[in-house]
Write a protein that holds these residues in place. Structure first.
Motif, PDB file in Angstrom:
ATOM      1  N   ARG A   8     -26.374 -11.348  -6.536  1.00  0.00           N
ATOM      2  CA  ARG A   8     -27.298 -10.666  -5.683  1.00  0.00           C
ATOM      3  C   ARG A   8     -26.052  -9.283  -5.157  1.00  0.00           C
ATOM      4  O   ARG A   8     -25.022  -9.762  -5.102  1.00  0.00           O
ATOM      5  N   PRO A   9     -26.582  -8.094  -5.361  1.00  0.00           N
ATOM      6  CA  PRO A   9     -25.699  -6.900  -5.034  1.00  0.00           C
ATOM      7  C   PRO A   9     -25.279  -7.015  -3.525  1.00  0.00           C
ATOM      8  O   PRO A   9     -25.939  -7.601  -2.682  1.00  0.00           O
ATOM      9  N   GLY A  10     -24.347  -6.386  -3.669  1.00  0.00           N
ATOM     10  CA  GLY A  10     -23.691  -6.368  -2.107  1.00  0.00           C
ATOM     11  C   GLY A  10     -24.291  -5.235  -1.279  1.00  0.00           C
ATOM     12  O   GLY A  10     -25.207  -4.377  -1.911  1.00  0.00           O
ATOM     13  N   ARG A  11     -23.760  -5.125  -0.079  1.00  0.00           N
ATOM     14  CA  ARG A  11     -24.192  -4.156   0.694  1.00  0.00           C
ATOM     15  C   ARG A  11     -23.704  -2.585   0.293  1.00  0.00           C
ATOM     16  O   ARG A  11     -22.831  -2.580  -0.478  1.00  0.00           O
ATOM     17  N   GLY A  12     -24.562  -1.590   0.483  1.00  0.00           N
ATOM     18  CA  GLY A  12     -24.401  -0.394   0.343  1.00  0.00           C
ATOM     19  C   GLY A  12     -23.612   0.328   1.281  1.00  0.00           C
ATOM     20  O   GLY A  12     -22.941  -0.023   2.254  1.00  0.00           O
ATOM     21  N   PRO A  13     -23.145   1.825   1.158  1.00  0.00           N
ATOM     22  CA  PRO A  13     -22.661   2.427   2.129  1.00  0.00           C
ATOM     23  C   PRO A  13     -23.132   2.380   3.467  1.00  0.00           C
ATOM     24  O   PRO A  13     -24.184   2.094   3.759  1.00  0.00           O
ATOM     25  N   GLU A  14     -22.306   2.511   4.336  1.00  0.00           N
ATOM     26  CA  GLU A  14     -22.480   2.578   5.830  1.00  0.00           C
ATOM     27  C   GLU A  14     -23.287   4.001   6.022  1.00  0.00           C
ATOM     28  O   GLU A  14     -22.575   4.831   5.734  1.00  0.00           O
ATOM     29  N   GLU A  73     -30.019   0.819   0.821  1.00  0.00           N
ATOM     30  CA  GLU A  73     -29.956   0.232   1.921  1.00  0.00           C
ATOM     31  C   GLU A  73     -31.257   0.177   2.644  1.00  0.00           C
ATOM     32  O   GLU A  73     -31.707  -0.815   3.263  1.00  0.00           O
ATOM     33  N   ALA A  74     -31.846   1.323   2.773  1.00  0.00           N
ATOM     34  CA  ALA A  74     -33.143   1.589   3.359  1.00  0.00           C
ATOM     35  C   ALA A  74     -34.375   0.641   2.603  1.00  0.00           C
ATOM     36  O   ALA A  74     -35.170  -0.007   3.440  1.00  0.00           O
ATOM     37  N   MET A  75     -34.391   0.571   1.391  1.00  0.00           N
ATOM     38  CA  MET A  75     -35.188  -0.445   0.775  1.00  0.00           C
ATOM     39  C   MET A  75     -34.979  -1.624   1.303  1.00  0.00           C
ATOM     40  O   MET A  75     -36.019  -2.686   1.304  1.00  0.00           O
ATOM     41  N   ARG A  76     -33.840  -2.117   1.299  1.00  0.00           N
ATOM     42  CA  ARG A  76     -33.407  -3.570   1.702  1.00  0.00           C
ATOM     43  C   ARG A  76     -33.998  -3.687   3.163  1.00  0.00           C
ATOM     44  O   ARG A  76     -34.802  -4.922   3.427  1.00  0.00           O
ATOM     45  N   ASP A  77     -33.724  -2.800   3.956  1.00  0.00           N
ATOM     46  CA  ASP A  77     -34.255  -3.047   5.430  1.00  0.00           C
ATOM     47  C   ASP A  77     -35.489  -2.945   5.541  1.00  0.00           C
ATOM     48  O   ASP A  77     -36.335  -3.821   6.225  1.00  0.00           O
ATOM     49  N   LEU A  78     -36.270  -1.816   4.960  1.00  0.00           N
ATOM     50  CA  LEU A  78     -37.437  -1.742   5.295  1.00  0.00           C
ATOM     51  C   LEU A  78     -38.255  -2.880   4.509  1.00  0.00           C
ATOM     52  O   LEU A  78     -39.510  -3.022   5.084  1.00  0.00           O
ATOM     53  N   ASN A  82     -41.085  -5.462   6.445  1.00  0.00           N
ATOM     54  CA  ASN A  82     -42.597  -5.211   6.114  1.00  0.00           C
ATOM     55  C   ASN A  82     -42.688  -5.349   4.627  1.00  0.00           C
ATOM     56  O   ASN A  82     -42.877  -4.652   3.733  1.00  0.00           O
ATOM     57  N   PRO A  83     -42.698  -6.594   4.171  1.00  0.00           N
ATOM     58  CA  PRO A  83     -42.646  -6.886   2.676  1.00  0.00           C
ATOM     59  C   PRO A  83     -44.067  -6.781   1.881  1.00  0.00           C
ATOM     60  O   PRO A  83     -43.938  -6.603   0.732  1.00  0.00           O
ATOM     61  N   HIS A  84     -44.890  -6.853   2.754  1.00  0.00           N
ATOM     62  CA  HIS A  84     -46.396  -6.905   2.101  1.00  0.00           C
ATOM     63  C   HIS A  84     -46.910  -5.314   1.752  1.00  0.00           C
ATOM     64  O   HIS A  84     -47.468  -4.956   0.588  1.00  0.00           O
ATOM     65  N   ASP A  85     -46.473  -4.194   2.604  1.00  0.00           N
ATOM     66  CA  ASP A  85     -46.862  -2.904   2.439  1.00  0.00           C
ATOM     67  C   ASP A  85     -45.987  -2.045   2.617  1.00  0.00           C
ATOM     68  O   ASP A  85     -46.115  -1.016   3.394  1.00  0.00           O
ATOM     69  N   GLY A  86     -44.502  -2.262   2.319  1.00  0.00           N
ATOM     70  CA  GLY A  86     -43.522  -1.549   2.427  1.00  0.00           C
ATOM     71  C   GLY A  86     -43.935  -0.071   1.693  1.00  0.00           C
ATOM     72  O   GLY A  86     -44.905   0.006   0.832  1.00  0.00           O
ATOM     73  N   PRO A  87     -43.218   1.036   1.955  1.00  0.00           N
ATOM     74  CA  PRO A  87     -43.225   2.120   1.078  1.00  0.00           C
ATOM     75  C   PRO A  87     -43.116   2.051  -0.528  1.00  0.00           C
ATOM     76  O   PRO A  87     -42.267   1.073  -0.802  1.00  0.00           O
ATOM     77  N   GLU A  88     -43.745   2.924  -1.314  1.00  0.00           N
ATOM     78  CA  GLU A  88     -43.590   2.677  -2.737  1.00  0.00           C
ATOM     79  C   GLU A  88     -42.200   3.315  -3.142  1.00  0.00           C
ATOM     80  O   GLU A  88     -41.580   4.249  -2.544  1.00  0.00           O
ATOM     81  N   PRO A  89     -41.605   2.771  -4.179  1.00  0.00           N
ATOM     82  CA  PRO A  89     -40.239   3.133  -4.769  1.00  0.00           C
ATOM     83  C   PRO A  89     -40.355   4.869  -4.723  1.00  0.00           C
ATOM     84  O   PRO A  89     -39.245   5.418  -4.531  1.00  0.00           O
ATOM     85  N   GLN A  90     -41.235   5.400  -5.242  1.00  0.00           N
ATOM     86  CA  GLN A  90     -41.168   6.945  -5.285  1.00  0.00           C
ATOM     87  C   GLN A  90     -41.162   7.671  -4.014  1.00  0.00           C
ATOM     88  O   GLN A  90     -40.290   8.477  -4.175  1.00  0.00           O
ATOM     89  N   SER A  91     -41.737   6.931  -3.085  1.00  0.00           N
ATOM     90  CA  SER A  91     -41.387   7.740  -1.787  1.00  0.00           C
ATOM     91  C   SER A  91     -40.231   7.577  -1.171  1.00  0.00           C
ATOM     92  O   SER A  91     -39.514   8.414  -0.721  1.00  0.00           O
ATOM     93  N   PHE A  92     -39.226   6.496  -1.584  1.00  0.00           N
ATOM     94  CA  PHE A  92     -38.177   6.215  -1.283  1.00  0.00           C
ATOM     95  C   PHE A  92     -37.311   7.124  -1.945  1.00  0.00           C
ATOM     96  O   PHE A  92     -36.339   7.890  -1.463  1.00  0.00           O
ATOM     97  N   PHE A  93     -37.499   7.522  -3.403  1.00  0.00           N
ATOM     98  CA  PHE A  93     -36.664   8.331  -3.767  1.00  0.00           C
ATOM     99  C   PHE A  93     -36.733   9.851  -3.400  1.00  0.00           C
ATOM    100  O   PHE A  93     -35.855  10.499  -3.310  1.00  0.00           O
ATOM    101  N   ASP A  94     -38.136  10.015  -3.324  1.00  0.00           N
ATOM    102  CA  ASP A  94     -38.446  11.422  -2.837  1.00  0.00           C
ATOM    103  C   ASP A  94     -37.573  11.660  -1.458  1.00  0.00           C
ATOM    104  O   ASP A  94     -36.985  12.561  -1.127  1.00  0.00           O
TER     105      ASP A  94
END
Length: 111
Positions: A8-14, A73-78, A82-94
């Motif tokens: 499992r990857p470690g935590r990202g930057p603060e 980190e945001a992907m992990r938290d969000l 809300n695991p069922h309808d979180g943001p799409e990966p493209q929206s995180f990248f944008d």
């Protein structure tokens, strides 16, 4: 025997940037919702983007790396919130990376 399980990857930057430049509260993310502490907009807000560009003016690669780590980190938290309808990966990248330094516009493959 070769294991197929990856560690499992470690935590990202603060999320400590942009550094407070006299603004109270600073334009840093409020976790785990990832909204701006100062204006409540999705982080990085417009002001945070300007401050980050100014802070990393001589280190644009560092800015890209920092933003990619915070995206993780945001992907992990969000997704945890809300695991069922979180943001799409493209929206995180944008939201986190695409606006950064020297980016070509993202393109979609032809239909």
């Amino acid at each position: 025997m070769i294991s197929t399980r990856l560690p499992r990857p470690g935590r990202g930057p603060e999320p400590e940037r942009p550094r407070a430049a006299g603004t109270q509260p600073p334009h840093t993310p409020l976790r785990p919702m990832w909204c701006c502490r100062a204006d409540g907009q999705p982080w990085p807000c417009a002001e945070a983007r300007l401050l980050l560009r100014a802070e990393y003016e001589g280190n644009l690669i560092g800015l890209s790396i920092y933003l990619a780590g915070l995206m993780y980190e945001a992907m992990r938290d969000l997704y945890h919130l809300n695991p069922h309808d979180g943001p799409e990966p493209q929206s995180f990248f944008d939201r986190f990376v695409a606006w950064g330094p020297s980016r070509r516009p993202t393109t979609r493959p032809p239909d």
